[in-house]
Motif scaffolding. Structure first.
Motif, PDB file in Angstrom:
ATOM      1  N   ARG A 100     -12.336  83.831  -3.529  1.00 34.54           N
ATOM      2  CA  ARG A 100     -12.298  82.429  -3.931  1.00 34.54           C
ATOM      3  C   ARG A 100     -13.125  81.532  -3.023  1.00 34.54           C
ATOM      4  O   ARG A 100     -13.740  80.575  -3.477  1.00 34.54           O
ATOM      5  CB  ARG A 100     -10.853  81.932  -3.956  1.00 34.54           C
ATOM      6  CG  ARG A 100      -9.979  82.595  -5.006  1.00 34.54           C
ATOM      7  CD  ARG A 100      -8.549  82.080  -4.925  1.00 34.54           C
ATOM      8  NE  ARG A 100      -7.704  82.684  -5.950  1.00 34.54           N
ATOM      9  CZ  ARG A 100      -7.189  83.895  -5.865  1.00 34.54           C
ATOM     10  NH1 ARG A 100      -7.439  84.638  -4.794  1.00 34.54           N
ATOM     11  NH2 ARG A 100      -6.439  84.379  -6.839  1.00 34.54           N
TER      12      ARG A 100
ATOM     13  N   VAL B 260     -13.661  79.931 -17.487  1.00 37.05           N
ATOM     14  CA  VAL B 260     -12.227  79.931 -17.777  1.00 37.05           C
ATOM     15  C   VAL B 260     -11.915  78.969 -18.918  1.00 37.05           C
ATOM     16  O   VAL B 260     -11.184  79.304 -19.857  1.00 37.05           O
ATOM     17  CB  VAL B 260     -11.413  79.569 -16.520  1.00 37.05           C
ATOM     18  CG1 VAL B 260      -9.939  79.366 -16.871  1.00 37.05           C
ATOM     19  CG2 VAL B 260     -11.548  80.658 -15.465  1.00 37.05           C
TER      20      VAL B 260
ATOM     21  N   LEU C  43     -10.700  88.950  -6.221  1.00 39.20           N
ATOM     22  CA  LEU C  43     -11.541  87.765  -6.380  1.00 39.20           C
ATOM     23  C   LEU C  43     -11.712  87.033  -5.044  1.00 39.20           C
ATOM     24  O   LEU C  43     -10.735  86.650  -4.397  1.00 39.20           O
ATOM     25  CB  LEU C  43     -10.912  86.810  -7.403  1.00 39.20           C
ATOM     26  CG  LEU C  43     -11.701  85.523  -7.667  1.00 39.20           C
ATOM     27  CD1 LEU C  43     -13.034  85.820  -8.319  1.00 39.20           C
ATOM     28  CD2 LEU C  43     -10.872  84.582  -8.533  1.00 39.20           C
TER      29      LEU C  43
ATOM     30  N   ARG D 105      -6.999  78.708  -9.264  1.00 41.76           N
ATOM     31  CA  ARG D 105      -6.887  80.127  -8.914  1.00 41.76           C
ATOM     32  C   ARG D 105      -8.240  80.813  -8.761  1.00 41.76           C
ATOM     33  O   ARG D 105      -8.311  81.921  -8.256  1.00 41.76           O
ATOM     34  CB  ARG D 105      -6.084  80.862  -9.990  1.00 41.76           C
ATOM     35  CG  ARG D 105      -4.645  80.414 -10.109  1.00 41.76           C
ATOM     36  CD  ARG D 105      -3.926  81.189 -11.191  1.00 41.76           C
ATOM     37  NE  ARG D 105      -2.588  80.653 -11.427  1.00 41.76           N
ATOM     38  CZ  ARG D 105      -2.052  80.514 -12.631  1.00 41.76           C
ATOM     39  NH1 ARG D 105      -2.718  80.886 -13.706  1.00 41.76           N
ATOM     40  NH2 ARG D 105      -0.821  80.017 -12.757  1.00 41.76           N
ATOM     41  N   VAL D 106      -9.317  80.160  -9.217  1.00 38.83           N
ATOM     42  CA  VAL D 106     -10.613  80.836  -9.193  1.00 38.83           C
ATOM     43  C   VAL D 106     -11.619  80.163  -8.265  1.00 38.83           C
ATOM     44  O   VAL D 106     -12.782  80.556  -8.225  1.00 38.83           O
ATOM     45  CB  VAL D 106     -11.207  80.949 -10.616  1.00 38.83           C
ATOM     46  CG1 VAL D 106     -10.288  81.764 -11.515  1.00 38.83           C
ATOM     47  CG2 VAL D 106     -11.474  79.579 -11.218  1.00 38.83           C
TER      48      VAL D 106
ATOM     49  N   GLU E  16      -6.665  89.206  -8.956  1.00 35.64           N
ATOM     50  CA  GLU E  16      -6.539  88.070  -8.043  1.00 35.64           C
ATOM     51  C   GLU E  16      -6.842  88.484  -6.606  1.00 35.64           C
ATOM     52  O   GLU E  16      -7.455  87.732  -5.847  1.00 35.64           O
ATOM     53  CB  GLU E  16      -5.121  87.493  -8.138  1.00 35.64           C
ATOM     54  CG  GLU E  16      -4.851  86.782  -9.464  1.00 35.64           C
ATOM     55  CD  GLU E  16      -3.423  86.305  -9.583  1.00 35.64           C
ATOM     56  OE1 GLU E  16      -2.610  86.695  -8.720  1.00 35.64           O
ATOM     57  OE2 GLU E  16      -3.114  85.570 -10.534  1.00 35.64           O
TER      58      GLU E  16
ATOM     59  N   ARG F 111     -17.483  79.533 -12.714  1.00 33.33           N
ATOM     60  CA  ARG F 111     -16.159  80.129 -12.906  1.00 33.33           C
ATOM     61  C   ARG F 111     -15.255  79.197 -13.714  1.00 33.33           C
ATOM     62  O   ARG F 111     -14.572  79.631 -14.649  1.00 33.33           O
ATOM     63  CB  ARG F 111     -15.504  80.414 -11.550  1.00 33.33           C
ATOM     64  CG  ARG F 111     -16.122  81.570 -10.796  1.00 33.33           C
ATOM     65  CD  ARG F 111     -15.399  81.772  -9.478  1.00 33.33           C
ATOM     66  NE  ARG F 111     -15.969  82.875  -8.711  1.00 33.33           N
ATOM     67  CZ  ARG F 111     -15.467  83.309  -7.559  1.00 33.33           C
ATOM     68  NH1 ARG F 111     -14.406  82.700  -7.030  1.00 33.33           N
ATOM     69  NH2 ARG F 111     -16.022  84.319  -6.919  1.00 33.33           N
TER      70      ARG F 111
END
Length: 219
Positions: free
Chosen positions: A17, A38, A15, A53-54, A12, A34
């Motif tokens: 974002r 997922v 990454l 979150r991505v 996290e 992304r």
């Protein structure tokens, strides 16, 4: 490079974002990829919080999903919203060739007997409900084995204890039930009159059960 497996928290942190260094069109494209990755990799429907979150904090998940659906319009699969999240699903018109191929599918729901399916349907409409109440609806005992089979399929979970003598357990349906049958919420259940017309459930038994449950609540 693979001295050890990174933790989720490390991933996290690594990454990016926001992707602020990319032009807007490439940034949007990367966010789309992304989100699709997922959803494709997930074993269950993916909720909004997980997808957030991505991607960047100001990214619209709904618009991303709309664009992904548009891209998949001519493909044999699509992204659908079921059980509170998004999931890849094969389009229903390809069900026959898939069954004919006899290929092992990763999302196949457990096979239920006709009686198990009918009991599950009654629980969906009248949850939370006890095994004894189910037996009254069907006019015969609903065995522990039947309930166990539905629980093992992850279609049922324990609900609150009934206020009736002995405080028996009640049963409720799960998100897996919604996902397996392609529903967003229990409001997507078929109209109960259609089930009566098909002879799948007895309206008389259901009405009697509903009255009994209401009287029990009043007491």
């Amino acid at each position: 490079m693979r001295r050890g497996r990174r933790s989720t928290s490390e991933d996290e942190v690594l990454l990016d974002r926001e992707l602020a260094d990319l032009p807007p069109d490439l940034r949007w494209r990367e966010w789309m990829l992304r989100v699709e990755a997922v959803i494709f990799a997930a074993a269950a429907p993916v909720g909004r919080e997980t997808l957030a979150r991505v991607v960047g904090k100001d990214c619209s998940i709904d618009l991303l999903i709309d664009d992904l659906r548009a891209e998949l319009r001519d493909r044999p699969y699509e992204i659908v919203f079921v059980a509170g999240g998004w999931q890849h699903r094969t389009r229903s018109r390809f069900a026959v060739p898939i069954r004919a191929s006899q290929a092992s599918t990763r999302s196949a729901a457990p096979a239920l007997s006709d009686f198990e399916a009918t009991v599950l349907m009654a629980i969906a409409y009248f949850q939370p409900i006890t095994r004894g109440d189910l037996s009254k609806i069907f006019g015969k005992e609903v065995s522990r084995d039947t309930i166990a089979s539905l629980r093992n399929a992850n279609f049922l979970a324990s609900g609150p204890r009934s206020p009736t003598p002995g405080a028996p357990y009640t049963y409720v349906t799960t998100k897996q039930f919604l996902s397996a049958f392609g529903m967003e919420t229990l409001r997507d259940l078929p109209d109960i009159e259609a089930l009566e017309d098909a002879g799948l459930l007895s309206r008389k038994g259901m009405q009697e059960e509903s009255v009994g449950a209401a009287e029990g609540d009043e007491e």
